[in-house]
Design an enzyme around this catalytic site. Structure first.
Site, PDB file in Angstrom:
ATOM      1  N   GLU A  81      29.317  64.371  78.171  1.00  0.00           N
ATOM      2  CA  GLU A  81      28.470  65.082  79.141  1.00  0.00           C
ATOM      3  C   GLU A  81      27.798  66.310  78.531  1.00  0.00           C
ATOM      4  O   GLU A  81      28.101  67.445  78.882  1.00  0.00           O
ATOM      5  CB  GLU A  81      29.272  65.457  80.387  1.00  0.00           C
ATOM      6  CG  GLU A  81      29.854  64.255  81.124  1.00  0.00           C
ATOM      7  CD  GLU A  81      30.483  64.620  82.451  1.00  0.00           C
ATOM      8  OE1 GLU A  81      30.065  65.633  83.044  1.00  0.00           O
ATOM      9  OE2 GLU A  81      31.397  63.902  82.887  1.00  0.00           O
ATOM     10  N   HIS A 121      18.758  66.619  80.345  1.00  0.00           N
ATOM     11  CA  HIS A 121      19.109  67.836  81.083  1.00  0.00           C
ATOM     12  C   HIS A 121      18.480  69.098  80.505  1.00  0.00           C
ATOM     13  O   HIS A 121      17.798  69.830  81.205  1.00  0.00           O
ATOM     14  CB  HIS A 121      20.626  67.987  81.118  1.00  0.00           C
ATOM     15  CG  HIS A 121      21.099  69.183  81.872  1.00  0.00           C
ATOM     16  ND1 HIS A 121      21.393  70.380  81.260  1.00  0.00           N
ATOM     17  CD2 HIS A 121      21.306  69.388  83.196  1.00  0.00           C
ATOM     18  CE1 HIS A 121      21.770  71.266  82.174  1.00  0.00           C
ATOM     19  NE2 HIS A 121      21.725  70.690  83.349  1.00  0.00           N
ATOM     20  N   HIS A 149      25.241  69.274  77.951  1.00  0.00           N
ATOM     21  CA  HIS A 149      24.383  70.076  78.834  1.00  0.00           C
ATOM     22  C   HIS A 149      23.511  71.011  77.990  1.00  0.00           C
ATOM     23  O   HIS A 149      22.473  70.620  77.501  1.00  0.00           O
ATOM     24  CB  HIS A 149      25.228  70.822  79.866  1.00  0.00           C
ATOM     25  CG  HIS A 149      25.761  69.937  80.936  1.00  0.00           C
ATOM     26  ND1 HIS A 149      24.982  69.397  81.923  1.00  0.00           N
ATOM     27  CD2 HIS A 149      27.021  69.475  81.180  1.00  0.00           C
ATOM     28  CE1 HIS A 149      25.702  68.646  82.737  1.00  0.00           C
ATOM     29  NE2 HIS A 149      26.948  68.676  82.295  1.00  0.00           N
TER      30      HIS A 149
END
Length: 284
Positions: A257, A217, A259
């Site tokens: 997760e 990402h 980022h």
């Protein structure tokens, strides 16, 4: 590696001039400041629907951040937070400080990029329809780099908004994160499971990750010319050297997760985990 609890929805990371680390909590319209001594403060913005996202350092060490409600946010050296409206009613996402005390931003759903001057004047420029301009980064030579997620391309911008694009060799790479390097820029191909590098001459190198479904990402360039990259789907981060070889790998809590990522002055990396923490990876 250590993790500091900050609350769910952590997304962007910014490091202030005083060494404090800031992150955005998207769902609740909040920011969190983590001081060097480990103390944290949670700060509500003027609207719970503000959706703060990407943070970046300004030209004088202050911080700016994009807001999903159509504003750019500013954090000055005293920690005072203000907001600035934009010309177009669309969603700002990527943001970076550019040459001549300008601030650049993307309108991810508006097919435009914008430039804000030091006096707060905003001007916006079109990019190809449906290209989904995503993240931005400025090189030391003044080159402005950006990713065009749905155009499968990386681009450069002139100070007048003129765009030059470079299509990726791999189809459906869907680039998102980008960070200038001494000889170009690193970028993340979330759709292809690859990290890429584009040279100042436009030459593109692609480095497949061991797990092609890891969904890289964000990227942040390291002092040796390599980069850290967050792997959203595999809850991990990897460090690549300039030749694209993985030289370090960190695994976060399952379902973390990751980022945003930013590099501190001491070479350590900070990563925002959407599950609710800021991870600190010591310099190796």
């Amino acid at each position: 590696m250590t993790e500091h609890e900050v609350g769910p929805g952590a997304y962007g990371v910014g490091i202030a001039a005083d060494g404090a680390v800031w992150t955005s909590l998207v769902p609740g319209g909040e920011l969190v400041r983590l001081d060097p001594d480990g103390r944290s403060a949670r700060i509500e913005l003027d609207s719970p629907q503000s959706r703060p996202m990407v943070l970046t350092s300004g030209t004088d060490g202050d911080l700016w951040f994009s807001r999903g409600d159509g504003f750019l946010g500013h954090i000055d050296h005293a920690g005072t937070i203000s907001s600035h409206p934009l010309t177009t009613s669309a969603t700002p996402y990527g943001i970076c400080a550019g040459p001549e005390q300008t601030l650049w931003y993307t309108l991810v759903d508006g097919d435009r990029v914008g430039r804000m001057t030091a006096d707060g004047h905003a001007e916006e420029f079109p990019v190809p329809a449906g290209s989904m301009p995503s993240l931005l980064s400025a090189g030391a030579d003044g080159t402005l780099w950006l990713t065009l997620n749905q155009a499968n391309a990386v681009g450069t911008l002139s100070l007048t908004g003129a765009l030059t694009t470079y299509e990726l060799p791999t189809a459906d790479g869907a680039p998102v994160g980008i960070c200038a390097s001494p000889d170009g820029a690193w970028f993340a191909e979330i759709g292809a499971g690859q990290i890429g590098h584009i040279g100042i001459d436009g030459a593109i190198e692609e480095f497949p990750l061991p797990d092609r479904s890891s969904k890289p990402h964000a990227v942040a360039t390291t002092s040796d010319g390599g980069c850290w990259a967050t792997l959203w789907a595999s809850s991990s981060a990897v460090r690549l050297d300039r030749q694209g070889r993985i030289v370090d790998e960190v695994h976060f809590t399952t379902g973390g997760e990751p980022h945003g990522v930013a590099i501190a002055a001491d070479g350590s990396a900070w990563v925002a985990l959407q599950a609710g923490s800021l991870a600190h990876i010591a310099a190796g």
